[in-house]
Write an enzyme that holds these catalytic residues in place. Structure first.
Site, PDB file in Angstrom:
ATOM      1  N   CYS A   1       0.839  -1.202   0.000  1.00  0.00           N
ATOM      2  CA  CYS A   1       0.000   0.000   0.000  1.00  0.00           C
ATOM      3  C   CYS A   1       0.872   1.248   0.000  1.00  0.00           C
ATOM      4  CB  CYS A   1      -0.927  -0.007   1.219  1.00  0.00           C
ATOM      5  SG  CYS A   1      -2.008   1.435   1.317  1.00  0.00           S
TER       6      CYS A   1
ATOM      7  N   CYS B   1      -0.449   4.097   2.156  1.00  0.00           N
ATOM      8  CA  CYS B   1      -0.305   3.851   3.592  1.00  0.00           C
ATOM      9  C   CYS B   1       1.131   4.097   4.059  1.00  0.00           C
ATOM     10  CB  CYS B   1      -0.672   2.408   3.934  1.00  0.00           C
ATOM     11  SG  CYS B   1      -2.331   1.894   3.457  1.00  0.00           S
ATOM     12  N   ASP B   2       2.098   3.595   3.288  1.00  0.00           N
ATOM     13  CA  ASP B   2       3.475   3.522   3.775  1.00  0.00           C
ATOM     14  C   ASP B   2       4.470   4.404   3.031  1.00  0.00           C
ATOM     15  OD1 ASP B   2       2.571   1.537   5.539  1.00  0.00           O
ATOM     16  OD2 ASP B   2       2.913  -0.040   4.061  1.00  0.00           O
TER      17      ASP B   2
END
Length: 315
Positions: free
Chosen positions: A141, A144-145
């Site tokens: 992701c 997300c990261d």
């Protein structure tokens, strides 16, 4: 006629049964319980919520921290409002005489309405080092990261819309990005490809990742050219794998719930499926953005729709 045997002594009849305990399922449980519905939610082992695998979340309003902690907070809220938690794998959901029957590996339950929130599972490369470095340089992701890899070297694996979008996003936030694709042309939409090349993001063509290495965290990716067979090593700090998501929707097949060509459940603006009394929320649905915050919104709406359905059915 198939006979179902109850395999525990608990109360097995509910207003709404929620299959899945990710952000969509847990939010649905919170809302359904607050509506006064007798609610049960099933937490399954496979697939595990993708949120539980996310080491740090920074884009969920009002929360920062590991994904499992956010799920814990949601679960605590659902239990506080009276929802029932079952750590059981759901094997089948079928129609019953006055609703639906949920068959797990431990018992058989009845419910007036069903909310499917089974999410999906990111497709894996299946190469050495991949699982070992999840959360330590391997990610599925980018949104997300990606922030943890600013000014660092990252490799994006894939050639579809998601991979190209991820590469563009990572470049925009300051990562040194390279894309690797197994073919000699991308599968992504033309407009996305133009944006990729406009940003001068290099592409390693006709190549695959065959291993991920490092000392405690990702430091290298071993790649192989599919045409020449040549193997090489590139130094990277992160590997973002974007080779597809497999929605966990096989469970609705016997119910006749409509799914699209990729296996995602088709829902309307109220999270309702084509089967009355069956609703769906989160990453298992045909929605364009798959994030914890949108899954939670889906869950709230699905619970409201289930409440309205049960209320109308009881008149």
């Amino acid at each position: 006629m198939e006979v179902f045997i109850e395999r525990n002594d608990g109360d097995l009849e509910f207003d709404v049964a929620i299959v899945g305990a990710g952000p969509a399922g847990l939010t649905a449980a919170i809302y359904a319980a607050r509506y006064g519905l007798k609610t049960v939610f099933f937490e399954t082992v496979d697939p595990t919520s993708q949120l539980a695998l996310t080491p740090t979340i920074e884009n969920y309003p009002g929360f920062e921290g590991p994904g499992y902690r956010l799920l814990e907070k949601m679960r605590e809220q659902a239990l506080k409002f009276g929802a029932n938690h079952k750590l059981e794998n759901v094997e089948k959901v079928i129609r019953g005489e006055n609703g639906f029957i949920v068959i797990t590996d431990s018992a058989t339950y009845k419910a007036k309405a069903i909310i499917i929130a089974t999410g999906g599972k990111h497709a894996e490369l299946g190469v050495p080092g991949e699982k070992e470095f999840v959360g330590r340089g391997v990610s599925y992701c980018a949104t997300c990261d990606g922030n943890f890899f600013r000014d660092k070297r990252v490799l994006v694996v894939g050639g579809g819309n998601t991979a190209v979008t991820d590469a563009i996003y990572l470049k925009e936030i300051g990562c040194d990005v390279t894309l690797i694709h197994r073919r000699d042309e991308l599968r992504a939409e033309k407009a996305l490809q133009e944006e990729l090349f406009k940003r001068k993001i290099p592409v390693i063509w006709n190549s695959v990742v065959i291993g991920i290495e490092g000392d405690g965290k990702v430091q290298r990716a071993v790649i192989k050219n599919r045409v020449t067979g040549e193997e090489s090593v590139i130094e990277v700090d992160g590997v973002f794998i974007a080779v597809g998501i497999r929605p966990a929707t096989e469970i609705v097949e016997e119910l006749g719930v409509e799914r699209d060509e990729n296996g995602y459940i088709v829902v309307d603006s109220r999270q309702a499926t084509n089967v009355k009394g069956v609703f769906a929320a989160g990453d298992c649905c045909n929605k364009p953005l798959k994030q914890a915050v949108t899954a939670a919104g889906d869950g709230a709406l699905a619970a409201n729709s289930a409440f309205e359905y049960i209320k109308m059915a009881s008149k």
